[in-house]
Scaffold this active site. Sequence first.
Site, PDB file in Angstrom:
ATOM      1  N   SER A   1       9.622   5.130  27.258  1.00  0.00           N
ATOM      2  CA  SER A   1       9.799   4.796  28.668  1.00  0.00           C
ATOM      3  C   SER A   1       9.198   5.905  29.534  1.00  0.00           C
ATOM      4  CB  SER A   1      11.287   4.579  28.962  1.00  0.00           C
ATOM      5  OG  SER A   1      11.512   4.039  30.233  1.00  0.00           O
TER       6      SER A   1
ATOM      7  N   ARG B   1      23.004   1.682  38.843  1.00  0.00           N
ATOM      8  CA  ARG B   1      23.083   1.561  37.388  1.00  0.00           C
ATOM      9  C   ARG B   1      23.126   0.101  36.957  1.00  0.00           C
ATOM     10  NH1 ARG B   1      21.356   3.416  32.726  1.00  0.00           N
ATOM     11  NH2 ARG B   1      22.885   3.256  31.048  1.00  0.00           N
TER      12      ARG B   1
ATOM     13  N   ASP C   1      10.410  -6.704  26.004  1.00  0.00           N
ATOM     14  CA  ASP C   1      10.531  -5.668  27.027  1.00  0.00           C
ATOM     15  C   ASP C   1       9.725  -6.103  28.247  1.00  0.00           C
ATOM     16  OD1 ASP C   1      10.555  -3.410  28.621  1.00  0.00           O
ATOM     17  OD2 ASP C   1       9.791  -2.047  27.090  1.00  0.00           O
TER      18      ASP C   1
ATOM     19  N   HIS D   1      13.917  -3.693  26.844  1.00  0.00           N
ATOM     20  CA  HIS D   1      13.441  -2.307  26.950  1.00  0.00           C
ATOM     21  C   HIS D   1      14.276  -1.352  26.110  1.00  0.00           C
ATOM     22  CE1 HIS D   1      11.257   1.008  28.631  1.00  0.00           C
ATOM     23  NE2 HIS D   1      12.336   1.530  29.208  1.00  0.00           N
ATOM     24  N   ASP D   2      15.560  -1.630  25.957  1.00  0.00           N
ATOM     25  CA  ASP D   2      16.443  -0.746  25.188  1.00  0.00           C
ATOM     26  C   ASP D   2      16.084  -0.689  23.710  1.00  0.00           C
ATOM     27  OD1 ASP D   2      17.980   0.327  27.165  1.00  0.00           O
ATOM     28  OD2 ASP D   2      19.764  -0.902  26.790  1.00  0.00           O
TER      29      ASP D   2
END
Length: 380
Positions: free
Chosen positions: A149, A219, A320, A353-354
């Site tokens: 990232s 968040r 992602d 993405h994680d």
Amino acid sequence: MSFVATPQSMTFDAPLQLQSGAQIRGYQLAYETYGTLNADKSNAVLICHALNASHHVAGVYADQPSNQGWWDNMIGPGKPVDTDKFFVIGVNNLGSCFGSTGPMHVNPDTGKVYGADFPVVTVEDWVNAQARLLDALGIAQLAAVMGGSLGGMQALSWTLQHPQRVRHAVVVASAPNLNAENIAFNEVARRAIVTDPDFHDGHFYAHGVVPKRGLRIARMIGHITYLSDDVMNEKFGRELRNAVNSPTGYKYSTQDVEFQIESYLRYQGDKFSEYFDANTYLLITRALDYFDPARAHGGDLAKALAVARCKFLLVSFTTDWRFSPARSREIVQGLIANGRDVSYAEIDAPHGHDAFLLDDPRYLNVVRAYFEQTVAGGMQ
């Protein structure tokens, strides 16, 4: 089994010139090292962190056995980045809130807490600060620089700013710049923070408050973008938190938490607001926005990448959508246009993405093979 990690810190008195034209002096960098630096110092691997991570990359602390490094599945004895072979360095970036000098610290020039007056920092500034730390450790050249990232952006920038100091770059789930959608997400998150009544123009420390409401929303926004639609549906679907005795199970309330996904996001937001600094969030998301090495070359990424000299491994994940495979392929194409040695893996993973933090065996095996066969093979 995790090993015991030891946090370290180094102070730099000489001013660091920043891209903005400002300087910062008398700053500290928090870092950790794992493994042993070999005699010719040819086995050093630098790990660059993403937005809400830190120098605590792997292992646990002796007094905090539950505080596991954020990439502990990747780095350690016998793991893909094997600390029995490599000397791994994790550095906390300037402006962070996990030990390196940031907005929560005192400005030596004024004797007051920086707050909103902390200078804007960029990916390039972080790379130059990391290079100073390596100088102090006596490491002239890295076996590899690696990150996911925003960390991948730093790894890429290393190959452009200090091309002679890097033999390999591993860039995971990253991009050559943010697209408009990503900048938009960052801006919405920042507005949530700066419009919190407790923000006080970034000088909330002096008021003894924290803009937790803004941090929670920031968040929650970010977390949505890190997950794929499939993962959220599989994990939560339309499941209700507490169904009531009605034909639908709904409470028919605009204020109560109805769905499990709402409960999960609120939990993540509450947790984040307890440990992350609001000014740090603004700084790091802006650094993401500004990163664009092709900008100085009329938008031509291939021209920007021409100075790179190392070998590359790029990894992306099919679901992602924040840093899509197409963005990694842009980097791959730019490197190929310059005749660089580049390997590319596109992992069909459901996690969004994680995925770069998770235990997908195909992904971990790609990294393991690259370090065992390519990086280790090039060490003196």
